[in-house]
Motif scaffolding. Structure first.
Motif, PDB file in Angstrom:
ATOM      1  N   GLY A  27       0.767  -1.159  -0.125  1.00  0.00           N
ATOM      2  CA  GLY A  27      -0.009  -0.108   0.090  1.00  0.00           C
ATOM      3  C   GLY A  27       0.885   1.356   0.053  1.00  0.00           C
ATOM      4  O   GLY A  27       0.242   2.354   0.157  1.00  0.00           O
ATOM      5  N   THR A  28       2.370   1.138  -0.268  1.00  0.00           N
ATOM      6  CA  THR A  28       3.005   2.144  -0.298  1.00  0.00           C
ATOM      7  C   THR A  28       3.673   2.393  -1.597  1.00  0.00           C
ATOM      8  O   THR A  28       3.625   1.378  -2.420  1.00  0.00           O
ATOM      9  N   LEU A  29       4.367   3.621  -1.966  1.00  0.00           N
ATOM     10  CA  LEU A  29       5.039   3.625  -3.050  1.00  0.00           C
ATOM     11  C   LEU A  29       6.238   2.764  -3.282  1.00  0.00           C
ATOM     12  O   LEU A  29       6.791   2.357  -4.399  1.00  0.00           O
ATOM     13  N   ILE A  30       6.932   2.382  -1.920  1.00  0.00           N
ATOM     14  CA  ILE A  30       7.913   1.187  -1.858  1.00  0.00           C
ATOM     15  C   ILE A  30       7.657   0.060  -2.697  1.00  0.00           C
ATOM     16  O   ILE A  30       8.412  -0.532  -3.461  1.00  0.00           O
ATOM     17  N   ARG A  31       6.259  -0.141  -2.696  1.00  0.00           N
ATOM     18  CA  ARG A  31       5.929  -1.699  -3.201  1.00  0.00           C
ATOM     19  C   ARG A  31       6.165  -1.630  -4.821  1.00  0.00           C
ATOM     20  O   ARG A  31       6.479  -2.600  -5.343  1.00  0.00           O
ATOM     21  N   THR A  32       6.239  -0.433  -5.565  1.00  0.00           N
ATOM     22  CA  THR A  32       6.615  -0.479  -6.799  1.00  0.00           C
ATOM     23  C   THR A  32       8.089  -0.717  -7.001  1.00  0.00           C
ATOM     24  O   THR A  32       8.415  -1.093  -8.201  1.00  0.00           O
ATOM     25  N   LEU A  38      10.108  -2.581  -4.958  1.00  0.00           N
ATOM     26  CA  LEU A  38      10.369  -3.652  -4.045  1.00  0.00           C
ATOM     27  C   LEU A  38      11.197  -4.884  -4.891  1.00  0.00           C
ATOM     28  O   LEU A  38      12.168  -5.133  -4.332  1.00  0.00           O
ATOM     29  N   PRO A  39      10.654  -5.074  -6.090  1.00  0.00           N
ATOM     30  CA  PRO A  39      11.696  -5.989  -6.655  1.00  0.00           C
ATOM     31  C   PRO A  39      12.935  -5.575  -7.100  1.00  0.00           C
ATOM     32  O   PRO A  39      13.947  -6.323  -6.769  1.00  0.00           O
ATOM     33  N   SER A  40      13.203  -4.437  -7.537  1.00  0.00           N
ATOM     34  CA  SER A  40      14.381  -3.586  -7.554  1.00  0.00           C
ATOM     35  C   SER A  40      15.370  -3.881  -6.146  1.00  0.00           C
ATOM     36  O   SER A  40      16.416  -4.202  -6.370  1.00  0.00           O
ATOM     37  N   CYS A  41      14.626  -3.210  -5.117  1.00  0.00           N
ATOM     38  CA  CYS A  41      15.348  -3.310  -3.787  1.00  0.00           C
ATOM     39  C   CYS A  41      15.764  -4.834  -3.416  1.00  0.00           C
ATOM     40  O   CYS A  41      16.787  -5.042  -2.963  1.00  0.00           O
ATOM     41  N   SER A  42      14.966  -5.774  -3.846  1.00  0.00           N
ATOM     42  CA  SER A  42      15.470  -7.051  -3.550  1.00  0.00           C
ATOM     43  C   SER A  42      16.524  -7.648  -4.267  1.00  0.00           C
ATOM     44  O   SER A  42      17.445  -8.464  -3.642  1.00  0.00           O
ATOM     45  N   TRP A  43      16.651  -7.471  -5.358  1.00  0.00           N
ATOM     46  CA  TRP A  43      17.909  -7.782  -6.121  1.00  0.00           C
ATOM     47  C   TRP A  43      19.132  -6.805  -5.777  1.00  0.00           C
ATOM     48  O   TRP A  43      20.076  -7.601  -5.709  1.00  0.00           O
ATOM     49  N   SER A  44      18.825  -5.862  -5.249  1.00  0.00           N
ATOM     50  CA  SER A  44      20.021  -5.185  -4.789  1.00  0.00           C
ATOM     51  C   SER A  44      20.564  -5.589  -3.800  1.00  0.00           C
ATOM     52  O   SER A  44      21.805  -5.848  -3.526  1.00  0.00           O
ATOM     53  N   LEU A  45      19.598  -5.930  -2.606  1.00  0.00           N
ATOM     54  CA  LEU A  45      20.143  -6.551  -1.589  1.00  0.00           C
ATOM     55  C   LEU A  45      20.759  -7.921  -1.959  1.00  0.00           C
ATOM     56  O   LEU A  45      21.792  -8.395  -1.223  1.00  0.00           O
ATOM     57  N   THR A  46      20.126  -8.460  -2.675  1.00  0.00           N
ATOM     58  CA  THR A  46      20.855  -9.915  -3.141  1.00  0.00           C
ATOM     59  C   THR A  46      22.227  -9.894  -3.655  1.00  0.00           C
ATOM     60  O   THR A  46      23.184 -10.534  -3.218  1.00  0.00           O
TER      61      THR A  46
END
Length: 93
Positions: free
Chosen positions: A10-15, A17-25
């Motif tokens: 429900g936030t703008l972060i949701r859009t 999130l996949p990019s952030c997940s790959w960055s963390l990986t």
């Protein structure tokens, strides 16, 4: 990861999130690659110094220094790396 997804719902972060997940990986992968490289260099140095032992105190101190530098690296290594390489360790994998 599910907790992070739930917080981002429900936030703008949701859009992004996949990019952030790959960055963390990628951050963890790079850390493991660097650690593995440093472990390999230290292991090679220990082998060389062991081979060059001539009984002198200077060579003994150099080997002790290399062993001391390798211990923190080894303790930071993931269990899969510690178990993959046979070592003389008192702690089990």
């Amino acid at each position: 990861m599910n907790a992070f997804t739930g917080v981002a719902e429900g936030t703008l972060i949701r859009t992004i999130l996949p990019s952030c997940s790959w960055s963390l990986t990628n951050v963890f992968h790079r850390w493991l690659t660097t650690l593995d490289h440093r472990l390999g260099e230290n292991e090679d140095a220990q082998k060389t110094l062991t081979r060059e032992q001539d009984g002198s105190e200077v060579r003994s101190v150099e080997l002790e220094r290399a062993l001391a530098m390798g211990e923190p690296l080894w303790s930071d290594a993931p269990p899969s790396r510690r178990c993959a390489t046979p070592r003389r360790r008192s702690t089990p994998c």
